[in-house]
Design an enzyme around this catalytic site. Sequence first.
Site, PDB file in Angstrom:
ATOM      1  N   GLU A  24      -4.284   7.774  -4.966  1.00 57.86           N
ATOM      2  CA  GLU A  24      -4.415   7.105  -6.274  1.00 57.86           C
ATOM      3  C   GLU A  24      -5.630   7.632  -7.016  1.00 57.86           C
ATOM      4  O   GLU A  24      -6.733   7.643  -6.439  1.00 57.86           O
ATOM      5  CB  GLU A  24      -4.531   5.593  -6.070  1.00 57.86           C
ATOM      6  CG  GLU A  24      -3.242   5.004  -5.496  1.00 57.86           C
ATOM      7  CD  GLU A  24      -3.276   3.482  -5.341  1.00 57.86           C
ATOM      8  OE1 GLU A  24      -4.329   2.871  -5.602  1.00 57.86           O
ATOM      9  OE2 GLU A  24      -2.259   2.910  -4.963  1.00 57.86           O
ATOM     10  N   HIS A  65      -1.024   0.604  -9.619  1.00 58.13           N
ATOM     11  CA  HIS A  65      -1.754  -0.349  -8.753  1.00 58.13           C
ATOM     12  C   HIS A  65      -2.287  -1.526  -9.588  1.00 58.13           C
ATOM     13  O   HIS A  65      -3.486  -1.750  -9.699  1.00 58.13           O
ATOM     14  CB  HIS A  65      -2.919   0.346  -8.027  1.00 58.13           C
ATOM     15  CG  HIS A  65      -3.381  -0.422  -6.813  1.00 58.13           C
ATOM     16  ND1 HIS A  65      -3.933   0.202  -5.721  1.00 58.13           N
ATOM     17  CD2 HIS A  65      -3.384  -1.747  -6.529  1.00 58.13           C
ATOM     18  CE1 HIS A  65      -4.264  -0.705  -4.807  1.00 58.13           C
ATOM     19  NE2 HIS A  65      -3.942  -1.904  -5.286  1.00 58.13           N
ATOM     20  N   ARG A  90       0.829  -1.202   0.000  1.00 57.93           N
ATOM     21  CA  ARG A  90       0.000   0.000   0.000  1.00 57.93           C
ATOM     22  C   ARG A  90       0.862   1.249   0.000  1.00 57.93           C
ATOM     23  O   ARG A  90       1.907   1.286   0.674  1.00 57.93           O
ATOM     24  CB  ARG A  90      -0.884   0.064   1.260  1.00 57.93           C
ATOM     25  CG  ARG A  90      -2.212  -0.663   1.148  1.00 57.93           C
ATOM     26  CD  ARG A  90      -3.116  -0.087   0.044  1.00 57.93           C
ATOM     27  NE  ARG A  90      -4.298  -0.888  -0.129  1.00 57.93           N
ATOM     28  CZ  ARG A  90      -4.390  -1.976  -0.905  1.00 57.93           C
ATOM     29  NH1 ARG A  90      -3.347  -2.368  -1.613  1.00 57.93           N
ATOM     30  NH2 ARG A  90      -5.514  -2.638  -1.006  1.00 57.93           N
TER      31      ARG A  90
HETATM   32  N1  LIG Z   1      -0.999  -4.149  -5.120  1.00 58.49           N
HETATM   33  C1  LIG Z   1      -2.052  -4.920  -5.126  1.00 58.49           C
HETATM   34  O1  LIG Z   1      -2.830  -4.930  -6.073  1.00 58.49           O
HETATM   35  C2  LIG Z   1      -2.307  -5.811  -3.966  1.00 58.49           C
HETATM   36  C3  LIG Z   1      -1.918  -5.424  -2.702  1.00 58.49           C
HETATM   37  N2  LIG Z   1      -2.159  -6.212  -1.631  1.00 58.49           N
HETATM   38  C4  LIG Z   1      -1.711  -5.731  -0.315  1.00 58.49           C
HETATM   39  O2  LIG Z   1      -0.915  -6.725   0.286  1.00 58.49           O
HETATM   40  C5  LIG Z   1      -1.204  -6.751   1.655  1.00 58.49           C
HETATM   41  C6  LIG Z   1      -0.812  -8.088   2.230  1.00 58.49           C
HETATM   42  O3  LIG Z   1      -1.686  -9.084   1.746  1.00 58.49           O
HETATM   43  P1  LIG Z   1      -1.656 -10.558   2.369  1.00 58.49           P
HETATM   44  O4  LIG Z   1      -0.297 -11.113   2.278  1.00 58.49           O
HETATM   45  O5  LIG Z   1      -2.750 -11.277   1.724  1.00 58.49           O
HETATM   46  O6  LIG Z   1      -2.018 -10.263   3.877  1.00 58.49           O
HETATM   47  P2  LIG Z   1      -1.736 -11.189   5.106  1.00 58.49           P
HETATM   48  O7  LIG Z   1      -2.604 -10.717   6.169  1.00 58.49           O
HETATM   49  O8  LIG Z   1      -1.780 -12.621   4.709  1.00 58.49           O
HETATM   50  O9  LIG Z   1      -0.222 -10.860   5.501  1.00 58.49           O
HETATM   51  C7  LIG Z   1       0.181  -9.656   6.060  1.00 58.49           C
HETATM   52  C8  LIG Z   1       1.334  -9.958   7.015  1.00 58.49           C
HETATM   53  O10 LIG Z   1       1.893  -8.730   7.464  1.00 58.49           O
HETATM   54  C9  LIG Z   1       2.320  -8.944   8.787  1.00 58.49           C
HETATM   55  N3  LIG Z   1       2.525  -7.669   9.479  1.00 58.49           N
HETATM   56  C10 LIG Z   1       1.593  -6.810   9.947  1.00 58.49           C
HETATM   57  N4  LIG Z   1       2.198  -5.755  10.511  1.00 58.49           N
HETATM   58  C11 LIG Z   1       3.520  -5.949  10.383  1.00 58.49           C
HETATM   59  C12 LIG Z   1       4.661  -5.209  10.779  1.00 58.49           C
HETATM   60  N5  LIG Z   1       4.563  -4.016  11.387  1.00 58.49           N
HETATM   61  N6  LIG Z   1       5.873  -5.712  10.502  1.00 58.49           N
HETATM   62  C13 LIG Z   1       6.002  -6.892   9.888  1.00 58.49           C
HETATM   63  N7  LIG Z   1       4.966  -7.655   9.490  1.00 58.49           N
HETATM   64  C14 LIG Z   1       3.734  -7.177   9.746  1.00 58.49           C
HETATM   65  C15 LIG Z   1       1.238  -9.797   9.381  1.00 58.49           C
HETATM   66  O11 LIG Z   1       1.673 -10.467  10.533  1.00 58.49           O
HETATM   67  C16 LIG Z   1       0.914 -10.732   8.234  1.00 58.49           C
HETATM   68  O12 LIG Z   1       1.628 -11.938   8.348  1.00 58.49           O
HETATM   69  C17 LIG Z   1      -2.713  -6.443   1.706  1.00 58.49           C
HETATM   70  O13 LIG Z   1      -3.080  -5.927   2.947  1.00 58.49           O
HETATM   71  C18 LIG Z   1      -2.875  -5.450   0.596  1.00 58.49           C
HETATM   72  O14 LIG Z   1      -2.778  -4.152   1.108  1.00 58.49           O
HETATM   73  C19 LIG Z   1      -2.792  -7.419  -1.761  1.00 58.49           C
HETATM   74  C20 LIG Z   1      -3.203  -7.852  -2.990  1.00 58.49           C
HETATM   75  C21 LIG Z   1      -3.018  -7.060  -4.187  1.00 58.49           C
HETATM   76  O1  LIG Z   2      -6.499  -6.688  -3.111  1.00 62.84           O
HETATM   77  C1  LIG Z   2      -5.853  -5.676  -2.814  1.00 62.84           C
HETATM   78  O2  LIG Z   2      -5.501  -5.382  -1.667  1.00 62.84           O
HETATM   79  C2  LIG Z   2      -5.491  -4.745  -3.865  1.00 62.84           C
HETATM   80  O3  LIG Z   2      -4.770  -3.830  -3.606  1.00 62.84           O
HETATM   81  C3  LIG Z   2      -6.091  -4.897  -5.199  1.00 62.84           C
HETATM   82  O4  LIG Z   2      -6.683  -3.667  -5.504  1.00 62.84           O
HETATM   83  P1  LIG Z   2      -7.683  -3.522  -6.746  1.00 62.84           P
HETATM   84  O5  LIG Z   2      -8.833  -4.443  -6.467  1.00 62.84           O
HETATM   85  O6  LIG Z   2      -6.943  -3.942  -7.958  1.00 62.84           O
HETATM   86  O7  LIG Z   2      -8.099  -2.098  -6.767  1.00 62.84           O
END
Ligand SMILES: NC(=O)C1=CN([C@@H]2O[C@H](COP(=O)(O)OP(=O)(O)OC[C@H]3O[C@@H](n4cnc5c(N)ncnc54)[C@H](O)[C@@H]3O)[C@@H](O)[C@H]2O)C=CC1
Ligand SMILES: O=C(O)C(=O)COP(=O)(O)O
Length: 597
Positions: free
Chosen positions: A273, A295, A244
Site C-alpha cells: 500500500e 484502505h 488485510r
Molecule cells: N480495513 C481497515 O481499515 C480495517 C481492517 N481491520 C482488520 O480487521 C482485522 C480483524 O479485526 P477484529 O475483528 O477487530 O479482530 P478480532 O481479533 O476481534 O477478530 C479476528 C478473528 O479472526 C479469527 N481468526 C484468526 N485466524 C483465523 C483463521 N485462520 N480462520 C478463521 N478465523 C480466524 C480469530 O479467532 C478472531 O475471532 C484486524 O486484524 C485488521 O487487520 C480492522 C479495522 C479496520
Molecule cells: O485498524 C486497522 O487495522 C486498520 O486497518 C486501519 O488502518 P488505518 O489506521 O486506517 O491506516
Amino acid sequence: MPQPIVAANGHDTRPKVLVPEKLSPDGLALLQASLEVHERQGLSADELLTIVGDYDAIIVRSETKCTASLLKAGKKLRVVARAGVGVDNVDLDAATKLGIIVVNSPQGNINAAAEHTIALLMAVARNIGAASLSLKGGKWERSKLVGIEVKGKTLGILGLGKVGLTVARAAGGLGMKLLAFDPYANPALAAAANVEIVPTMDELFETAEFLTIHTPMIASTKGLIGTAELSKMKPTARVLNVARGGIVDEVALLAALEDGTIAGAGIDVWTSEPPKPGDTASRLIDHPKVVATPHLGASTHEAQENVSIDVCEQVLSILSGQLPRSAVNAPIILPEEYRTLRPFVVLLEKMGSLYTQHFSPSNTAQQLRTTFDLTYEGTLASANTTKPLFAALVKGLLSPISSSDSLNINIVNAELVAKERGILINESRSRDQVEQEGYSASVTLKARLDPRSPSASRVLRGDPFDANASGAGRRKKIEDQVITGFISHNTPYISRLGRFNTSFVPEGTMLLCRNYDEPGKIGIVGAKLGKSGVNIRSMTVAPIETSATPSEDAGMAAGDGQREALMILGLDRAVSDDVRKSLIGEEGMLEASVVVL
Ligand SMILES: NC(=O)C1=CN([C@@H]2O[C@H](COP(=O)(O)OP(=O)(O)OC[C@H]3O[C@@H](n4cnc5c(N)ncnc54)[C@H](O)[C@@H]3O)[C@@H](O)[C@H]2O)C=CC1
Ligand SMILES: O=C(O)C(=O)COP(=O)(O)O
C-alpha cells in the site's frame, strides 16, 4: 500525568511523541499539555530511522512500518501506539525484547470497518463502482448494470471476531443467511447474531454467495485464500476483503476473476500500500469485476476520533508510569489492581537489588544464573496477577550489575530477560495469615541450588564478603540467602535477611555487618565510619542464636554456638571498599557488605 519540565538552559524536556501519520487532533490535544508532540507526515523510512532516537513514544496507523531496526534505533522508545486494530506493521517480537509496550485501539474503528464491508457488499452486488464510472463517462447503461439482491443470500464470514460479528449483525438486518468459520469464535455471541458456525473452511467456500474476510494478518492467515480455495467457490460468488492485503492471494484472485471461477470482489486492503503501478494489485483495481477502495475501512471521522483519543490516553498513561488498557504485548492489568500492587512493586525491586548486592555481588550482568523461590504470602496470595512484581524483582536483581540504559525491564520483557540471564523464578502463593505488626501481606525471596547444574550441590555462591577473610567471614550457604519483605503504611520493610529476623526500611546507602553479639561492636564501626567522614543516619540490630554447625557450614566459625547479630546501618554517603574491608578485620566482626537501595 507527565508535567512540563523546562531545563535550566530553557529547553523543553517534556517526553517527545512522534506522529508520522494523519491522526485526529482530538487525541493529540490530550497530549499537548504535558508532552512535546511532533506531527511529521511524509517521512521516508530512512528519515524516520534517523529521528526516532529522540522520541519516547510513536503513534502510527497502518502506513508506518515499525521494523526491528526502527525499534532498535528508538533508544528512548517506551511505547508504540497503533491508532487502529491491526498491528501487523509492528514487529512485536522485537518490541517485546526491547521492553517497548505496543498498544492499539481494539474497539475504536470496528463499526467503521464493518460498515465499509457492508458498503462493499452492496457495491459489488449492485455494480455501484462500474455504474458510477459509466454514468460519469456520459453513458446510460441500465441493462448492462443489473445486479443481485443480498436478501436471502448466504454470507460466509471468515473470522468471527469484533468486525466479523458486527458485519454479521448488519447483514442479518439485510436478510442474509449467516455462516462463519472461526476456530475461536464465541458460540453464544454467534448464536445471538444468528450465525451458524461451520466446522470447516471448505463448507464456507462451497456455500457462500458472498465471502467476507475478517481475520488478522498473521503467519497462519497469509495467503489463506489461494487458487485451491477460490476454486471451491460458486461461479456466482463474490469475495470481500476489508481485513488485510495478502490474506487473499492477489495473483490467485485476479486469475479467478479473469477465468470466471468467481463473479466479483470488493477489496479495501492491498499487499503493498499504495499498490505500485503495474503490479497485481493495480491490475485488480483496474478490473471491471472489482470494487476497490484505498484502505478506507477505518476512515470515518467517528472512528478516527475514537482511535486517536484511545491511543493518546494510553500513551499518556505509559509515559507517566501507569499501565495501558490495551497492551498488545503485555498482560492486561486493571488500574485498581495495579494500585494495590504498586507498593509491592517498589518492595520487590528493592529486594532484588538487596539480594544481588548483599548475597551475590560477584555476578556479572551477563549471567546471574540463580534459581529463586518467590512466595507471595497472606492477602498478596490472592492477587489476580503478579506480573508487575515479577518484573520488579528481575529489574532489582539486575540493576546493580547492569548499566541503567541497558536495563529497560518491565512487564513486557521481564520473562524474556530473566530467561536470557539464566534466572529462574518459581512463583508460589501461601495463603497463611501474616497479620502481624499491622501488615497482612509479605513476600519471601529464597535462592536455591540450581537444579540445572547437579554439581551445584556443593557450590557455595554469592560471597558478599571479603574472599580473603578467614573463618566466619568467608562464605554463606545458598540456603541462607533468604529475604522477606512487607509493606506497612505504604513503606517497604525487610523483615528477614539471611538467618536474621529484623525490621528495617531498605533505603539509601546501608552497611550490613554480621558480628558476634558482644558489647562494643557498634562503637568500633561508628568510629571507623566517622574517621572516613560517614555519618550513621539509622541503626537496627538483629540478634540470632546461631544454629550453624562447622560440618554443615564450611568456613563458618559460628558453630561454636556463640550468638551473632546483624547490624544494619543507614549511612549518609557511600563507604569505600577499603573501609568496608577494614571492618571485617576487627575482633568479632564476621562480615560486612554495603548496599545502595
Ligand atoms: N480495513 C481497515 O481499515 C480495517 C481492517 N481491520 C482488520 O480487521 C482485522 C480483524 O479485526 P477484529 O475483528 O477487530 O479482530 P478480532 O481479533 O476481534 O477478530 C479476528 C478473528 O479472526 C479469527 N481468526 C484468526 N485466524 C483465523 C483463521 N485462520 N480462520 C478463521 N478465523 C480466524 C480469530 O479467532 C478472531 O475471532 C484486524 O486484524 C485488521 O487487520 C480492522 C479495522 C479496520
Ligand atoms: O485498524 C486497522 O487495522 C486498520 O486497518 C486501519 O488502518 P488505518 O489506521 O486506517 O491506516
